[in-house]
Design a protein around this motif. Structure first.
Motif, PDB file in Angstrom:
ATOM      1  N   HIS A 376       0.825  -1.214   0.000  1.00 36.31           N
ATOM      2  CA  HIS A 376       0.000   0.000   0.000  1.00 36.31           C
ATOM      3  C   HIS A 376       0.856   1.261   0.000  1.00 36.31           C
ATOM      4  O   HIS A 376       0.499   2.252  -0.649  1.00 36.31           O
ATOM      5  N   ASN A 404      -7.402   9.500  -6.808  1.00 36.64           N
ATOM      6  CA  ASN A 404      -8.415   8.636  -6.194  1.00 36.64           C
ATOM      7  C   ASN A 404      -7.822   7.286  -5.830  1.00 36.64           C
ATOM      8  O   ASN A 404      -8.102   6.725  -4.761  1.00 36.64           O
ATOM      9  N   SER A 405      -6.967   6.737  -6.711  1.00 36.34           N
ATOM     10  CA  SER A 405      -6.290   5.477  -6.395  1.00 36.34           C
ATOM     11  C   SER A 405      -5.324   5.671  -5.226  1.00 36.34           C
ATOM     12  O   SER A 405      -5.195   4.799  -4.356  1.00 36.34           O
ATOM     13  N   ASP A 408      -7.283   5.502  -2.093  1.00 37.72           N
ATOM     14  CA  ASP A 408      -7.662   4.124  -1.759  1.00 37.72           C
ATOM     15  C   ASP A 408      -6.576   3.452  -0.921  1.00 37.72           C
ATOM     16  O   ASP A 408      -6.872   2.779   0.080  1.00 37.72           O
ATOM     17  N   HIS A 409      -5.325   3.616  -1.325  1.00 41.31           N
ATOM     18  CA  HIS A 409      -4.218   2.988  -0.593  1.00 41.31           C
ATOM     19  C   HIS A 409      -3.868   3.772   0.669  1.00 41.31           C
ATOM     20  O   HIS A 409      -3.478   3.175   1.682  1.00 41.31           O
ATOM     21  N   ARG A 444     -13.321  14.359  -0.978  1.00 40.83           N
ATOM     22  CA  ARG A 444     -13.003  13.040  -0.418  1.00 40.83           C
ATOM     23  C   ARG A 444     -11.774  13.106   0.471  1.00 40.83           C
ATOM     24  O   ARG A 444     -11.687  12.410   1.488  1.00 40.83           O
TER      25      ARG A 444
END
Length: 455
Positions: A376, A404-405, A408-409, A444
């Motif tokens: 990650h 955005n990716s 996520d991590h 976000r």
């Protein structure tokens, strides 16, 4: 005791020698504080107070001394600045001396992590550029005979230590430097240090020194990932000493490589290059394989950062060749393997320093495709780097997809490096907040980039 108000002529003389106005010293101290994750906002009025005799609180005297050390190119102590009174660092944070036995060094330095008072003091240690240069110049001791891998594995205690290396390495990749750091420090202080004192010289002892060096290296990386660079540097130094006592040239080179990467991240390009050169030179006769590729890729990045683009291309080609020739030769163990995904990330760094952002973008895309999903930290930082490159190329919506990716991590991490990347994301996206995609990412990310308390 009331602070002395005697005029500080030592500090005034240093300012004159450095040809610094008061505001320049203030800026230098603020920048050094940022290297240890400390937010200071001094200006010329603060320096005027120091000149009039006011003693700043720790670790500011050490930071002022380091600022003059870098400016003047010679060692300047807090005493030489006239700021070494009671305001100097507390004894609780005093580091073990160089002549201290290595087992005692581990006990004292790592034991500070689990003592709140001493931990607070050691995390305010300044990063010393001169120490990086000194470690890069130092000559390795005469090498002891190599220890066969099978002989090391045969020792039950050493096998258990190798399991710990695997665990803490995987934890760092998956969760970042904030997690498991105190557990690793306690393990080094409470388990590894006694083993080093108990074992006599011989193959198992030399193998234990190598694994202890790797654990200290991981602890340094964890502190580096939380922007506690002064303490990270101390643990890198301990790892280097353990490697030297083991007589393992590759273990020494790995630590020098880590010191190079840390120095480069802090902007000390020439010293970082010297450390990378020393790492590669220490293993020049080593066979090609993942470890050799690991060293040469950092040398390529450091060369590119210093404008030596042709040399960087040669070193990167050498890293590719070493990885290709050593395919299947390594094991799936930390410090004996190096992935093509990691090599592609280093290639992207080389290309970024040479100004070829389009090619850097391609290399990062390749890196992401080849990284394991459980990494990650690596995935997060790669996506963040890709997004920053895409913004530089004018592809804001594609950058938003990459961010955005990244988020996520990032959700799986407690990593100062990832948090800094999130801060840069906010700065870069704010001018585009009227774009729907950019606004969605900012909304976000808001809880992510909000200021967090100390860890």
């Amino acid at each position: 005791m009331a602070p002395s108000r005697r005029r500080n002529e030592k500090l005034r003389a240093l300012l004159s020698e450095a040809r610094w106005p008061q505001a320049a010293l203030a800026r230098a101290v603020n920048a050094l504080a940022a290297e240890i994750d400390l937010d200071l906002n001094y200006d010329r009025t603060a320096v005027a107070h120091w000149l009039s005799g006011t003693q700043p609180v720790p670790p500011v005297p050490d930071l002022i001394a380091e600022a003059f050390t870098r400016r003047l190119g010679r060692a300047v102590s807090p005493a030489a600045t006239g700021l070494d009174g009671e305001a100097a660092g507390p004894a609780a944070g005093r580091l073990p001396g160089f002549n201290t036995p290595i087992g005692t060094v581990l006990t004292e330095l790592c034991g500070m992590e689990n003592d709140p008072a001493r931990r607070a003091a050691t995390r305010l240690l300044p990063y010393r550029e001169a120490e990086l240069a000194q470690l890069a110049r130092a000559t390795a001791p005469v090498q002891a005979p190599g220890t066969p891998h099978a002989a090391r594995e045969a020792d039950d205690e050493l096998g258990a230590v190798r399991l710990a290396v695997r665990f803490f390495s995987a934890s760092f990749d998956a969760h970042g430097g904030h997690r498991a750091r105190t557990a690793l420090a306690a393990y080094l202080a409470d388990d590894i240090a006694p083993l080093l004192r108990e074992q006599d010289d011989g193959a198992p002892h030399r193998g234990l020194l190598v694994e202890a060096s790797r654990l200290s290296f991981l602890l340094a990386r964890m502190h580096q990932d939380t922007a506690v660079h002064g303490l990270a540097q101390q643990h890198f130094g301990t790892a280097l000493r353990l490697a030297d006592e083991s007589g393992d040239a590759m273990a020494r080179a790995v630590v020098l490589r880590g010191l190079s990467a840390q120095g480069l991240a802090l902007g000390h390009r020439q010293s970082a290059l010297h450390a990378a050169e020393a790492a590669a030179a220490a293993t020049r006769r080593a066979p090609d394989g993942p470890a050799r590729a690991f060293l040469l890729s950092q040398l390529a990045v450091a060369q590119a950062a210093c404008g030596r683009h042709r040399s960087a291309r040669v070193s990167m080609a050498g890293a590719e060749d070493a990885l290709a020739k050593g395919a299947g030769a390594g094991t799936a163990e930390p410090f004996t393997t190096y992935s093509s995904g990691s090599l592609e990330f280093q290639r992207s760094e080389v290309l970024r320093y040479t100004g070829d952002l389009s090619a850097a973008r391609t290399a990062l895309t390749n890196s992401l495709a080849r990284r394991p999903g459980a990494d990650h930290r690596g995935m997060a930082l790669s996506h963040a780097q890709l997004a920053e490159i895409l913004v530089g190329l004018g592809h804001v919506e594609e950058a938003c997809a990459a961010w955005n990716s990244f988020l996520d991590h990032h959700a799986q991490l407690r990593s100062g490096s990832a948090d800094q990347a999130a801060g840069r994301m906010r700065q870069l996206l704010t001018p585009f907040r009227k774009l729907q995609a950019a606004n969605a990412v900012l909304q976000r990310a808001f809880p992510v980039v909000s200021p967090a308390g100390p860890s």
